[in-house]
Design a protein around this motif. Structure first.
Motif, PDB file in Angstrom:
ATOM      1  N   PHE A  70       0.840  -1.197   0.000  1.00  0.00           N
ATOM      2  CA  PHE A  70       0.000   0.000   0.000  1.00  0.00           C
ATOM      3  C   PHE A  70       0.871   1.241   0.000  1.00  0.00           C
ATOM      4  O   PHE A  70       1.812   1.337   0.791  1.00  0.00           O
ATOM      5  N   VAL A  71       0.533   2.183  -0.876  1.00  0.00           N
ATOM      6  CA  VAL A  71       1.181   3.484  -0.893  1.00  0.00           C
ATOM      7  C   VAL A  71       0.069   4.526  -0.853  1.00  0.00           C
ATOM      8  O   VAL A  71      -0.896   4.437  -1.616  1.00  0.00           O
ATOM      9  N   THR A  72       0.214   5.489   0.059  1.00  0.00           N
ATOM     10  CA  THR A  72      -0.759   6.571   0.152  1.00  0.00           C
ATOM     11  C   THR A  72      -0.076   7.886  -0.177  1.00  0.00           C
ATOM     12  O   THR A  72       1.139   8.022   0.000  1.00  0.00           O
ATOM     13  N   ALA A  73      -0.872   8.817  -0.652  1.00  0.00           N
ATOM     14  CA  ALA A  73      -0.363  10.158  -0.925  1.00  0.00           C
ATOM     15  C   ALA A  73      -1.543  11.112  -0.839  1.00  0.00           C
ATOM     16  O   ALA A  73      -2.638  10.797  -1.283  1.00  0.00           O
ATOM     17  N   ARG A  74      -1.298  12.259  -0.275  1.00  0.00           N
ATOM     18  CA  ARG A  74      -2.369  13.229  -0.044  1.00  0.00           C
ATOM     19  C   ARG A  74      -2.188  14.453  -0.930  1.00  0.00           C
ATOM     20  O   ARG A  74      -1.479  15.380  -0.577  1.00  0.00           O
ATOM     21  N   ALA A  75      -2.822  14.424  -2.105  1.00  0.00           N
ATOM     22  CA  ALA A  75      -2.841  15.578  -3.015  1.00  0.00           C
ATOM     23  C   ALA A  75      -1.467  16.220  -3.200  1.00  0.00           C
ATOM     24  O   ALA A  75      -1.340  17.432  -3.230  1.00  0.00           O
ATOM     25  N   VAL A  76      -0.450  15.407  -3.303  1.00  0.00           N
ATOM     26  CA  VAL A  76       0.917  15.904  -3.449  1.00  0.00           C
ATOM     27  C   VAL A  76       1.137  16.498  -4.836  1.00  0.00           C
ATOM     28  O   VAL A  76       1.836  17.484  -4.985  1.00  0.00           O
ATOM     29  N   ALA A  77       0.531  15.881  -5.847  1.00  0.00           N
ATOM     30  CA  ALA A  77       0.698  16.323  -7.236  1.00  0.00           C
ATOM     31  C   ALA A  77      -0.464  15.775  -8.055  1.00  0.00           C
ATOM     32  O   ALA A  77      -1.255  14.965  -7.564  1.00  0.00           O
ATOM     33  N   ARG A  78      -0.531  16.179  -9.289  1.00  0.00           N
ATOM     34  CA  ARG A  78      -1.536  15.653 -10.208  1.00  0.00           C
ATOM     35  C   ARG A  78      -1.368  14.133 -10.298  1.00  0.00           C
ATOM     36  O   ARG A  78      -0.274  13.608 -10.138  1.00  0.00           O
ATOM     37  N   LEU A  79      -2.435  13.429 -10.556  1.00  0.00           N
ATOM     38  CA  LEU A  79      -2.466  11.969 -10.496  1.00  0.00           C
ATOM     39  C   LEU A  79      -1.403  11.295 -11.359  1.00  0.00           C
ATOM     40  O   LEU A  79      -0.723  10.373 -10.901  1.00  0.00           O
ATOM     41  N   ASP A  80      -1.212  11.742 -12.597  1.00  0.00           N
ATOM     42  CA  ASP A  80      -0.225  11.090 -13.464  1.00  0.00           C
ATOM     43  C   ASP A  80       1.188  11.239 -12.929  1.00  0.00           C
ATOM     44  O   ASP A  80       1.982  10.301 -12.921  1.00  0.00           O
ATOM     45  N   LYS A  81       1.512  12.412 -12.430  1.00  0.00           N
ATOM     46  CA  LYS A  81       2.844  12.671 -11.868  1.00  0.00           C
ATOM     47  C   LYS A  81       3.031  11.891 -10.567  1.00  0.00           C
ATOM     48  O   LYS A  81       4.059  11.252 -10.336  1.00  0.00           O
ATOM     49  N   LEU A  82       2.039  11.930  -9.717  1.00  0.00           N
ATOM     50  CA  LEU A  82       2.066  11.202  -8.450  1.00  0.00           C
ATOM     51  C   LEU A  82       2.284   9.714  -8.687  1.00  0.00           C
ATOM     52  O   LEU A  82       3.078   9.067  -8.003  1.00  0.00           O
ATOM     53  N   ALA A  83       1.602   9.169  -9.676  1.00  0.00           N
ATOM     54  CA  ALA A  83       1.724   7.743  -9.989  1.00  0.00           C
ATOM     55  C   ALA A  83       3.153   7.385 -10.402  1.00  0.00           C
ATOM     56  O   ALA A  83       3.680   6.347  -9.999  1.00  0.00           O
ATOM     57  N   ARG A  84       3.786   8.246 -11.191  1.00  0.00           N
ATOM     58  CA  ARG A  84       5.179   7.970 -11.604  1.00  0.00           C
ATOM     59  C   ARG A  84       6.107   7.896 -10.401  1.00  0.00           C
ATOM     60  O   ARG A  84       7.073   7.139 -10.392  1.00  0.00           O
ATOM     61  N   TRP A  85       5.820   8.682  -9.361  1.00  0.00           N
ATOM     62  CA  TRP A  85       6.645   8.638  -8.148  1.00  0.00           C
ATOM     63  C   TRP A  85       6.341   7.403  -7.315  1.00  0.00           C
ATOM     64  O   TRP A  85       7.236   6.849  -6.683  1.00  0.00           O
ATOM     65  N   CYS A  86       5.080   7.021  -7.263  1.00  0.00           N
ATOM     66  CA  CYS A  86       4.641   5.985  -6.323  1.00  0.00           C
ATOM     67  C   CYS A  86       4.738   4.555  -6.850  1.00  0.00           C
ATOM     68  O   CYS A  86       4.978   3.634  -6.067  1.00  0.00           O
ATOM     69  N   VAL A  87       4.559   4.350  -8.148  1.00  0.00           N
ATOM     70  CA  VAL A  87       4.582   2.988  -8.695  1.00  0.00           C
ATOM     71  C   VAL A  87       5.860   2.225  -8.327  1.00  0.00           C
ATOM     72  O   VAL A  87       5.794   1.064  -7.946  1.00  0.00           O
ATOM     73  N   PRO A  88       7.048   2.857  -8.392  1.00  0.00           N
ATOM     74  CA  PRO A  88       8.256   2.103  -8.028  1.00  0.00           C
ATOM     75  C   PRO A  88       8.282   1.638  -6.561  1.00  0.00           C
ATOM     76  O   PRO A  88       9.097   0.799  -6.196  1.00  0.00           O
ATOM     77  N   LEU A  89       7.389   2.172  -5.735  1.00  0.00           N
ATOM     78  CA  LEU A  89       7.331   1.783  -4.325  1.00  0.00           C
ATOM     79  C   LEU A  89       6.288   0.694  -4.063  1.00  0.00           C
ATOM     80  O   LEU A  89       6.230   0.153  -2.958  1.00  0.00           O
ATOM     81  N   LEU A  90       5.476   0.391  -5.067  1.00  0.00           N
ATOM     82  CA  LEU A  90       4.401  -0.588  -4.907  1.00  0.00           C
ATOM     83  C   LEU A  90       4.867  -1.999  -5.217  1.00  0.00           C
ATOM     84  O   LEU A  90       5.562  -2.228  -6.209  1.00  0.00           O
ATOM     85  N   GLU A  91       4.440  -2.930  -4.392  1.00  0.00           N
ATOM     86  CA  GLU A  91       4.639  -4.340  -4.702  1.00  0.00           C
ATOM     87  C   GLU A  91       3.600  -4.744  -5.743  1.00  0.00           C
ATOM     88  O   GLU A  91       2.545  -4.114  -5.834  1.00  0.00           O
ATOM     89  N   PRO A  92       3.879  -5.800  -6.539  1.00  0.00           N
ATOM     90  CA  PRO A  92       2.870  -6.254  -7.500  1.00  0.00           C
ATOM     91  C   PRO A  92       1.536  -6.533  -6.792  1.00  0.00           C
ATOM     92  O   PRO A  92       1.506  -7.083  -5.694  1.00  0.00           O
TER      93      PRO A  92
END
Length: 173
Positions: A70-92
């Motif tokens: 699980f990765v959470t983020a609170r309105a840090v950036a627009r969804l597409d940009k936020l996803a690029r930061w967070c996906v590498p932290l997610l397990e399959p």
């Protein structure tokens, strides 16, 4: 023990709150600003949150170092940009929970293709409300299915369909 990474923790929302209500949760707070990480360190110590670790740096710096279902983020950036930061932290098969404002559905519609290219699927906008909240909170929940996993699932499904067709054909014989 479940693990969660909270990107752009700032004042500790939602990471610190989740650690309080779920003491079984291993929480990693990722925040780039020194003064905020110092504040988070004090809060975590004063609340005795032994399962919380504060990390100073940007999310992309922790790719290959931290990973969680699980990765959470609170309105840090627009969804597409936020996803690029967070996906590498997610397990399959992990889930990105992005707390967004009223623009959640619009952002999701506009960014859907890019999110799918990153392996984020099963997107759902959920409204969370309470008598304690002046305004509802919207989250965009996205499941991470890496290409290799999606290809394997498709092969398995095709194999099942072929096997079911053969079994049905044998039953008719």
């Amino acid at each position: 023990e479940a693990r969660l990474i909270d990107v752009g923790s700032g004042a500790g929302l939602p990471g610190v709150v989740l650690a309080i209500v779920r003491p079984d949760l291993e929480v990693h707070l990722v925040e780039p600003m020194l003064r905020r990480t110092q504040w988070l360190d004090v809060v975590v110590a004063e609340l005795g949150l032994d399962s919380v670790t504060v990390h100073r740096g940007r999310a992309e710096e922790f790719a290959g170092v931290l990973a969680a279902p699980f990765v959470t983020a609170r309105a840090v950036a627009r969804l597409d940009k936020l996803a690029r930061w967070c996906v590498p932290l997610l397990e399959p098969q992990g889930v990105l929970v992005a707390m967004k404002g009223r623009s959640a559905a619009t952002e999701l519609d506009e960014d859907r293709k890019g999110l799918e290219r990153l392996g984020l699927t099963d997107a759902v906008v959920t409204e969370h409300s309470s008598a304690l909240l002046e305004e509802s909170v919207l989250t965009v929940d996205l499941r991470f299915a890496p290409r290799a996993t999606r290809a394997k699932d498709a092969r398995t499904e095709r194999g099942r369909s072929s096997k079911q067709a053969r079994t049905a054909g044998q039953a008719r014989s």
